[in-house]
Design an enzyme around this catalytic site. Structure first.
Site, PDB file in Angstrom:
ATOM      1  N   ASP A 114       0.813  -1.203   0.000  1.00 35.98           N
ATOM      2  CA  ASP A 114       0.000   0.000   0.000  1.00 35.98           C
ATOM      3  C   ASP A 114       0.854   1.265   0.000  1.00 35.98           C
ATOM      4  O   ASP A 114       1.838   1.349   0.736  1.00 35.98           O
ATOM      5  CB  ASP A 114      -0.856  -0.025   1.293  1.00 35.98           C
ATOM      6  CG  ASP A 114      -1.870   1.086   1.355  1.00 35.98           C
ATOM      7  OD1 ASP A 114      -2.836   1.037   0.582  1.00 35.98           O
ATOM      8  OD2 ASP A 114      -1.692   2.010   2.183  1.00 35.98           O
ATOM      9  N   GLU A 150      17.207 -16.771   2.422  1.00 34.60           N
ATOM     10  CA  GLU A 150      17.361 -18.141   1.887  1.00 34.60           C
ATOM     11  C   GLU A 150      16.232 -19.063   2.295  1.00 34.60           C
ATOM     12  O   GLU A 150      15.976 -20.066   1.638  1.00 34.60           O
ATOM     13  CB  GLU A 150      18.741 -18.722   2.221  1.00 34.60           C
ATOM     14  CG  GLU A 150      19.036 -18.822   3.683  1.00 34.60           C
ATOM     15  CD  GLU A 150      20.465 -19.351   3.907  1.00 34.60           C
ATOM     16  OE1 GLU A 150      20.664 -19.978   4.944  1.00 34.60           O
ATOM     17  OE2 GLU A 150      21.348 -19.118   3.042  1.00 34.60           O
TER      18      GLU A 150
HETATM   19  C1  NOJ Z   1      -4.521   2.947  -0.763  1.00 35.88           C
HETATM   20  C2  NOJ Z   1      -5.624   2.015  -0.432  1.00 35.88           C
HETATM   21  O1  NOJ Z   1      -5.958   1.279  -1.582  1.00 35.88           O
HETATM   22  C3  NOJ Z   1      -6.768   2.851   0.067  1.00 35.88           C
HETATM   23  O2  NOJ Z   1      -7.955   2.112   0.179  1.00 35.88           O
HETATM   24  C4  NOJ Z   1      -6.355   3.477   1.375  1.00 35.88           C
HETATM   25  O3  NOJ Z   1      -7.355   4.376   1.783  1.00 35.88           O
HETATM   26  C5  NOJ Z   1      -5.029   4.246   1.252  1.00 35.88           C
HETATM   27  N1  NOJ Z   1      -4.051   3.568   0.462  1.00 35.88           N
HETATM   28  C6  NOJ Z   1      -4.409   4.464   2.606  1.00 35.88           C
HETATM   29  O4  NOJ Z   1      -3.959   3.253   3.139  1.00 35.88           O
END
Ligand code: NOJ
Length: 569
Positions: free
Chosen positions: A233, A291
């Site tokens: 993310d 590994e």
């Molecule tokens: C991207 C995620 O897909 C979204 O749903 C979220 O609100 C933001 N990042 C923050 O984590």
């Protein structure tokens, strides 16, 4: 494992939003939210019926759910409404037995403010003081305390304009919305903390080696529990200028193009800051090289909203293990020139060992069929399936589900539920309670079922040879069978009609051309390649037609919005 043999190379990855996919009916009482056991029950659907190779689970972790699960309060446990760690292990076992890989979400930039690390940091507990980004702020001319800089939160009323919701101010009238500050005052610690997203999502301090080690340990925890990789993310936000220089104003900002006041500032210091970003990406990917994972076929896909050349840099850090999402196509206008430039650039710049990807949607984007319309949604799907790389399918996209209108009192997402429309339950069977999603009372559902889409339930579509589901299934099956699609390079071709786009894939013994009509009128186009006679094996419109001959030199006839797949005969 040698990257060229990786099963991720041409994999179809099915993204599951766990809260609204499926609740196993054995759970008593029913909770009205999806469950990991519910996903297990649907593995035969995902693998045998649709034909996907892997799933990506949006966050399944303990969370107060301020941001749909992206606000994690315990990285190493499953949210109790979704199931347990044992359920996750069972899911891995069932998935692997069926030949399905499992990618989990990894959220490194921020935790929930309920996470024990933040609770300790807020109290300045020993060893945790610097786990988050704290700052005393500065004084304005009147001596009032103000945030240290002008960094803005991504959640500054995102996407309201494009969704025609709310009262978006008109910049031209001088009535503008200042972005929300990324700095949040904390009354306990008497300092600001940085929160790039919601105020309940404090940013972790990645310049602290203890934080980096703890986060790598989280990765190991899930790899050791059987996960085959990560969707990472907001990775570009790990790159921050820790001198906290102000952002410059984005003079290109205008309300037609940008839909978030956050974009009134350029992002050169608050995110995407190369000095730290590249190192962090490298360190994260190194975890997979341990590994103990030598025999595993692991993969990372990183979410980063950045310009194409910045993405390229990230793709080159560990191309054998990690690539950024290719969101480009999702953002482009529907036009031949844009598409061709984008795809040519994208594939030309990908390293030999890198694995490309195509994305049509996810839990943050208006659903494909709502965004493009039902007809173009099918065109896009066919085009993307036959391009090289991983192809992501957001659950429900295969049915052509639409964004739901969620009544205000039922919204879940912050900012008036702005992403709830694309997160409503999967429509399994319209004649079952809650369309087969859950047996809970309908007013108990986490988000309501979208009755407007009952006519396109999976149940309806399975027996309709022309349905969107049949198209996805057929396209995925063909892609698996064609050696050119499994291994061939992308090459765009000349078409003598400006509304038509064509590209080719070839293996030693097979050539496939995909021809796409970007207009809503019938078109005819000649396609320049080294073969003339071919067979149309798939049309985005007439899925069930028998293969028919075509001559590329004479010209290919295309119906409005049609995408055709042609094999050289
Ligand atoms: C991207 C995620 O897909 C979204 O749903 C979220 O609100 C933001 N990042 C923050 O984590």
């Amino acid at each position: 494992m040698a990257n060229q043999d990786s099963t991720w190379r041409q994999a179809v990855i099915y993204q599951i939003y766990p809260w609204t996919f499926h609740e196993d009916m054995k759970r008593m009482p029913q909770k009205g939210v999806g469950s990991l056991r519910g996903i297990i029950e649907k593995i035969p659907y995902i693998r045998e019926e649709l034909g996907a190779d892997a799933i990506w689970l949006s966050p399944i972790y303990t969370s107060p759910m301020m941001d749909g699960g992206y606000d994690i309060s315990n990285y190493n446990d499953v949210h109790q409404d979704l199931g347990s760690l044992q359920d996750f292990k069972d899911l891995i076992q069932e998935a692997h037995q069926s030949g399905v890989k499992v990618m989990v979400d990894f959220v490194p930039n921020h935790t929930s403010d309920q996470h024990e690390w933040f609770v300790k940091s807020r109290k300045r507990e020993k060893d945790f003081e610097d786990w988050y980004i704290w700052h005393p702020g500065k004084k304005d001319e009147q001596g009032n305390r103000i945030p240290p800089n002008n960094w803005a939160s991504v959640f500054s009323m995102p996407n309201k304009r494009s969704r025609n919701e709310g009262n978006f101010p008109d910049l031209n009238e001088g009535d503008w919305t200042p972005p929300v500050s990324a700095w949040q005052w904390d009354d306990d610690r008497k300092e600001y903390y940085l929160r790039t997203f919601a105020k309940e999502q404090p940013d972790l301090n990645w310049s602290n080696p203890l934080v980096r080690e703890a986060m790598k340990e989280v990765m190991r925890f899930w790899l050791d529990s059987g996960a085959d990789g990560f969707r990472i993310d907001a990775i570009n936000h790990l790159g921050k200028n820790m001198h906290f220089d102000d952002e410059e104003v984005n003079h290109a900002y205008n309300e037609e193009f940008y839909d978030n006041p956050y974009d009134q500032l350029l992002k050169e210091n608050s995110c995407g800051y190369w000095g730290s970003l590249h190192g962090h990406v490298w360190e994260i990917t190194e975890v997979l090289r341990d590994e103990r994972y030598e025999d595993r076929d692991l993969r990372i896909v990183m979410e980063a909203h950045m310009g194409e050349s910045d993405l390229r840099q990230l793709n080159d850090i560990a191309p054998d293990l990690a690539a950024t999402f290719n969101f480009g196509a999702m953002r482009l206008n529907w036009g031949v020139a844009e598409r061709k430039i984008h795809l040519d650039y994208y594939y030309q710049n990908l390293s030999e060992v890198g694995i490309a990807n195509q994305v049509n949607g996810n839990h943050d984007e208006v659903r494909l069929a709502t965004r493009c319309g039902d007809s173009i949604a099918r065109t896009v799907a066919v085009m993307n399936f036959f391009l090289p790389g991983m192809r992501f399918v957001y659950n429900g996209e295969e049915l052509g589900l639409h964004n739901a209108k969620v009544p205000h009192e039922k919204t879940r997402d912050h900012e008036n539920g702005y992403r709830d429309g694309e997160r409503t339950p999967f429509i399994w069977n319209e004649s079952e309670k809650n369309a087969g999603f859950s047996n809970a009372e309908s007013d108990q559902l986490w988000l309501p079922v979208n009755e407007d889409d009952f006519g396109i339930s999976l149940n309806h579509q399975k027996t309709d040879a022309k349905s969107s589901f049949s198209l996805y299934k057929t396209a995925i099956k063909l892609c698996r069978e064609l050696t050119s699609i499994q291994s061939g390079k992308y090459e765009s071709l000349q078409a003598d009609n400006a509304e038509v786009f064509a590209f080719e894939r070839r293996s030693d013994n097979e050539k496939v051309v995909v021809v796409v009509n970007f207009s809503s009128n019938t078109q005819r186009s000649r396609i320049a390649t080294d073969f003339t006679g071919g067979k149309i094996i798939l049309s985005s419109i007439d899925v069930d037609q028998n293969p028919r001959d075509v001559n590329l030199e004479d010209g290919v006839d295309l119906k409005p919005d049609e995408a055709l797949v042609i094999v050289a005969s």
